[in-house]
Motif scaffolding. Structure first.
Motif, PDB file in Angstrom:
ATOM      1  N   GLY A 191     126.716  58.459  73.754  1.00 36.40           N
ATOM      2  CA  GLY A 191     127.242  59.678  72.742  1.00 36.40           C
ATOM      3  C   GLY A 191     127.499  60.625  71.495  1.00 36.40           C
ATOM      4  N   SER A 235     120.485  64.389  78.736  1.00 38.30           N
ATOM      5  CA  SER A 235     120.132  63.177  79.654  1.00 38.30           C
ATOM      6  C   SER A 235     119.018  62.472  79.153  1.00 38.30           C
ATOM      7  N   ILE A 274     130.210  52.648  75.412  1.00 38.01           N
ATOM      8  CA  ILE A 274     129.604  53.086  75.933  1.00 38.01           C
ATOM      9  C   ILE A 274     129.455  54.272  75.624  1.00 38.01           C
ATOM     10  N   ASP A 275     130.425  55.107  74.829  1.00 40.99           N
ATOM     11  CA  ASP A 275     131.108  56.138  74.245  1.00 40.99           C
ATOM     12  C   ASP A 275     130.438  56.223  72.952  1.00 40.99           C
ATOM     13  N   ALA A 300     123.914  59.801  71.105  1.00 37.20           N
ATOM     14  CA  ALA A 300     122.225  60.834  71.174  1.00 37.20           C
ATOM     15  C   ALA A 300     122.842  62.239  70.129  1.00 37.20           C
ATOM     16  N   PHE A 352     120.573  60.982  75.720  1.00 40.31           N
ATOM     17  CA  PHE A 352     121.237  59.773  75.468  1.00 40.31           C
ATOM     18  C   PHE A 352     121.229  58.594  76.516  1.00 40.31           C
ATOM     19  N   SER A 353     119.940  58.914  77.392  1.00 35.21           N
ATOM     20  CA  SER A 353     119.155  57.488  78.008  1.00 35.21           C
ATOM     21  C   SER A 353     119.207  57.023  77.083  1.00 35.21           C
ATOM     22  N   ARG A 383     126.115  63.231  78.337  1.00 31.96           N
ATOM     23  CA  ARG A 383     125.267  62.404  79.515  1.00 31.96           C
ATOM     24  C   ARG A 383     124.386  63.350  79.785  1.00 31.96           C
ATOM     25  N   SER A 384     125.359  64.363  80.608  1.00 31.83           N
ATOM     26  CA  SER A 384     124.224  65.496  81.899  1.00 31.83           C
ATOM     27  C   SER A 384     123.804  66.569  80.957  1.00 31.83           C
ATOM     28  N   LEU A 390     121.329  54.366  74.578  1.00 32.09           N
ATOM     29  CA  LEU A 390     122.103  53.772  75.493  1.00 32.09           C
ATOM     30  C   LEU A 390     121.157  52.535  75.377  1.00 32.09           C
ATOM     31  N   LEU A 437     132.199  62.176  76.942  1.00 31.70           N
ATOM     32  CA  LEU A 437     130.586  61.769  77.110  1.00 31.70           C
ATOM     33  C   LEU A 437     130.492  62.141  78.338  1.00 31.70           C
ATOM     34  N   ASN A 438     131.036  62.716  79.330  1.00 34.04           N
ATOM     35  CA  ASN A 438     129.887  62.957  80.462  1.00 34.04           C
ATOM     36  C   ASN A 438     129.130  64.722  80.717  1.00 34.04           C
TER      37      ASN A 438
END
Length: 893
Positions: A520, A493, A516-517, A523, A496-497, A489-490, A500, A485-486
């Motif tokens: 990912g 981005s 929230i997973d 995305a 991922f936005s 997100r990076s 969400l 996930l992280n």
């Protein structure tokens, strides 16, 4: 109590109802789980919900009555081939005014007697018979050679009817009055006996043997059974009076699923009889599923009983710690089933799956390990499987992250590619609900506007199938975890936005809470729609080349049959044929089949290993070659290729077969070893020899199991090196104490050399060993103590639970108290799982206020147990657990 019951009880406190968020906050549970359970309660009719927003749930005033399911209908669901027989039996029982006599046909051992008892039970459940209506069984073969005695058994005897008849005797028909009389092997009933039955079946009247004037009456439902052809074995006048004829199929005519259900049922019966859990290896189940069982269900049941009896005898004699059945212990004629079940492979994988080792039967579970037959693994299944595999291999954290990340990327690349091959997009709405389709269209439009690009049909189709699975998973309270996930997100981005916001759309529209997973994963659908360069042009081709006239083709045939494909090519290399001729034949195969994909070549030995280089030059394809091939290698290569893996992935996974074989051998050898071990460290400044002397002294004076405890001698080089070595050992073993002339580690119990030599410390060290050994074997204790949950599994969870609290509060529980704590928590989980009541903790509120830090730590740790075991640990139970921690630790909180 169970979590769903705790939610229901809490909802009762709200007169005007409550939202899922309000209930979740009141119980300190996740909204997703509360929402899921509230919707389940709505389906059961125990709870109702409003139609507006926000959704308000309230307890229903009219509680539904649970629909009763007849025993014979439950039986029918597990035995589909008997559906017609069951419907015939039900019709016969319900036929007015008093039912219809029945004749059951079938080979020896098919279960005719059992089916007759089911008919009797159905008559009781439908109230066609009174609750105390008898079920009388009579085997006509027992008296076949003595017609007079047979008739007297059925109809009774009048005093003086024959020599020795010194009193009136009641017959079976009289005993079966207002009930059922089951005549087994009715073809052994002599003609005169059948003729006497005519009158009774026609008019319900009969006479005892020796009676001439008095007529007796009885209302009896007659069920007959025979292994013979009724037209030749019974009088026509007899069969004419039994209009309902039911045929029971033999075991060989039953489906594999039915035989599996029978096997599982028999094992569960034996578990109930022994009042103990029975573990049956998967290979044993396969053997029972496929061996030649010539005497039908009767023999199958007897063979299972004998296997259970032998396993119980080993357990009772102390040879085994549990009742466990392994295929190596079965008779040869049953083990032969392992070699006959290849045609059942696909159905078997549906029933059990690939990765199970044992089927566990006890009186508290169904004992049947059905799994959903999904044609494609979901991303969640893939992640769970890979996490399990990587952890089992001991992959380091950095490599773990990299492997999982690559697997997720490969999955989406393949997923998007596979979706592009599905041209009939219109059929999507036939398999996915209109509500989800509507949401997908909404988020597709929104995503295109935000990303300022048009998304392909591949994303539409892929997202629809994926989200349908995700929503079903959330509704079932299954976890959705995205280990990357992280990074997503990076690295992505923008997508991922957008993802969400897509989650918000899904939640608002479908009134569901998505983790929230999941953003990912959404995305990555948006990311991989852009990556047109990532495609799999064609599956990797698997070619087997081996010396011998049919070695390679045999291995290829086995792999293709087992996997249900026609994908593996076998090229035989007869010993008299030169390698160059074999290579030319391989090239012909490539040209004739227009093979342009990457190629995985599996060879046995010699110059065959060089073929890949020749093919790369001539055909401009990529190849990989693995020597010393076995059927396992071929199967793994074909399976990975079939799943769309790249050539490198197929190569690496096929190579892993070697380590898998070694691992399986190692696991078999270490089956009896414990996961944890203890250690005592002896340290001496004068050299390791002195430390070894202390070790020998301890070994001589202490009682311990060498499988559990190791005494390790150290030579003191420097304070830093000794501490680093102790730290390394503590990662694998629990260090009980250190024997040294000076303190080395303040956190570990220390004894001086003089205390060991004088014997002063021996008793204390022995106590440390005994207490720790008892604790390490708590898994077995809980396994024998607990019935509703897996004792060994819950022991691991309790250790994690206690460790979390110890680390949070920087404490260490006393080992003796820890044993009691573990047993208490295990029994508590089982009580809550079974829905038993909780005993209130006296002075609860004051106790919590006096120990806020401890209460908070225990309550937080309880969340994992709540989630895993589907329970809700009340504050009273938390206080009881707190008291153990207070007892086992002298530090203040």
């Amino acid at each position: 109590m169970k979590r769903i019951d705790a939610i229901y009880e809490k909802l009762k406190e709200y007169e005007k109802g409550a939202t899922a968020i309000e209930v979740a906050e009141a119980l300190d549970l996740s909204r997703a789980n509360v929402s899921s359970d509230l919707n389940k309660l709505c389906e059961e009719g125990r709870v109702s919900k409003s139609s507006g927003r926000p959704v308000v749930f309230s307890v229903s005033k009219d509680q539904p009555t649970e629909r009763f399911t007849f025993t014979i209908d439950k039986f029918s669901k597990l035995n589909e081939s008997l559906f017609t027989a069951v419907e015939q039996a039900k019709a016969a029982v319900l036929y007015p005014p008093k039912g219809m006599n029945i004749l059951i046909l079938g080979d020896t051992g098919v279960g005719k007697s059992m089916f007759a008892s089911l008919i009797h039970k159905y008559a009781l459940e439908t109230k066609k018979l009174q609750n105390n209506a008898p079920f009388v069984t009579f085997n006509c073969a027992d008296y076949a050679n003595n017609p007079q005695l047979l008739i007297s058994q059925l109809f009774g005897t009048k005093k003086g009817a024959y020599t020795g008849a010194d009193s009136d005797k009641q017959g079976l028909i009289e005993k079966a009055d207002v009930g059922v009389l089951f005549l087994d092997e009715v073809h052994r009933l002599p003609p005169e006996g059948q003729e006497i039955f005519f009158t009774f079946m026609d008019k319900g009247i009969y006479r005892r043997l020796g009676e001439t004037e008095q007529e007796r009456r009885a209302t009896v439902l007659i069920i007959c059974a025979t292994t013979e052809n009724p037209e030749s074995a019974l009088l026509r006048t007899f069969t004419r009076r039994i209009p309902m004829v039911i045929k029971i199929p033999s075991l060989g005519e039953r489906s594999v699923e039915e035989r599996f259900n029978l096997i599982s049922g028999f094992f569960k019966e034996e578990s109930t009889r022994l009042e103990r859990e029975i573990k049956v290896s998967v290979n044993s189940m396969r053997a029972f599923l496929s061996y030649d069982c010539t005497n039908n269900i009767g023999q199958l049941k007897t063979d299972i009983q004998l296997a259970c009896a032998k396993a119980y005898a080993d357990f009772a004699a102390g040879k085994k710690g549990e009742i466990k059945i392994n295929s190596s212990e079965l008779p040869i004629y049953i083990r032969e089933g392992l070699y006959k079940e290849t045609e059942h492979r696909q159905i078997w994988n549906k029933l059990i799956g690939f990765n199970k080792r044992y089927c566990i039967f006890n009186k508290n579970n169904e004992g049947i390990l059905f799994q959903e037959d999904n044609s494609e693994d979901t991303i969640y299944d893939m992640i769970a499987m890979r996490v399990h595999e990587l952890k089992a291999k001991g992959v380091k954290e950095n490599d773990f992250e990299r492997e999982i990340g690559r697997d997720i990327e490969d999955y989406f690349a393949k997923y998007i590619y596979n979706v592009s091959k599905r041209t009939d997009i219109s059929s999507l709405e036939n398999i996915i609900s209109p509500e989800i389709i509507s949401v997908i269209k909404h988020i597709m439009t929104f995503s295109e506007e935000r990303l300022k690009r048009v998304l392909s049909q591949k994303v539409y189709f892929g997202l629809a199938a994926h989200l349908a699975n995700a929503i079903e998973r959330v509704n079932r309270s299954k976890k959705i975890i995205n280990p990357q996930l992280n990074r997503i997100r990076s690295d992505h981005s923008e997508e991922f936005s957008v993802a969400l916001e897509c989650l918000n759309i899904i939640e608002r529209t479908l009134d569901i809470t998505m983790p929230i997973d999941e953003a990912g994963f959404i995305a990555l659908f948006l990311v991989y729609d852009e990556k047109e360069s990532i495609k799999y042009e064609e599956e990797v081709k698997v070619v087997v080349i081996a010396h011998g006239s049919n070695t390679a083709t045999s291995m290829a045939e086995v792999a293709n049959k087992l996997l249900g494909i026609n994908h593996v090519i076998g090229i035989n290399a007869p010993l008299e044929e030169k390698p160059q001729q074999v290579l030319q034949r391989l090239k012909v195969v490539i040209r004739e089949n227009n093979i342009a994909s990457d190629m995985m070549i599996l060879v046995d030995m010699g110059s065959l290993t060089t073929f890949g280089e020749e093919l790369e030059k001539e055909f401009s394809i990529k190849t990989r070659t693995i020597p010393l091939v076995s059927t396992l290698h071929v199967l793994e290569a074909a399976r990975k290729s079939m799943l769309g893996c790249s050539l490198e992935q197929v190569y690496k996974e096929t190579l892993n077969v070697n380590s898998l074989i070694e691992q399986n051998i190692s696991q078999t050898q270490d089956l009896n070893n414990f996961e944890d071990k203890m250690a005592i460290i002896t340290v001496c400044t004068t050299g390791e020899g002195s430390a070894r002397t202390i070790k020998e002294l301890l070994e001589k004076n202490l009682r311990y199991d060498s499988n559990l405890l190791e005494i390790i001698p150290f030579n003191l080089v420097s304070r830093e090196s000794i501490n680093s070595r102790i730290k390394a050992i503590s990662r694998e073993k629990n260090i009980l104490c250190i024997v040294s002339s000076f303190d080395i580690n303040k956190q570990i119990k220390h004894f001086g050399l003089h205390e060991i030599i004088s014997g002063a410390a021996i008793e204390e060290i022995q106590q440390l060993i005994d207490v720790e050994a008892t604790y390490m074997k708590m898994g077995d204790t809980l396994k024998n103590q607990l019935k509703a949950i897996d004792g060994a599994e819950v022991f691991k969870d309790i250790k994690t639970f206690i460790t979390e609290i110890e680390e949070k509060l920087n404490i260490k529980m006393d080992r003796e108290v820890l044993i009691g704590t573990t047993l208490h928590i295990g029994c508590m989980i089982e009580r809550l799982k079974k829905g038993d009541s909780v005993i209130g903790f006296q002075g609860k509120e004051e106790y919590i206020k006096a120990n806020p830090q401890l209460y908070k730590a225990v309550k937080r740790a309880c969340n994992e147990l709540n989630e895993k075991y589907d329970i809700y640990i009340l504050s009273d139970e938390i206080c009881y657990i707190m008291s153990y921690f207070k007892m086992g630790n002298q530090n203040s909180y």
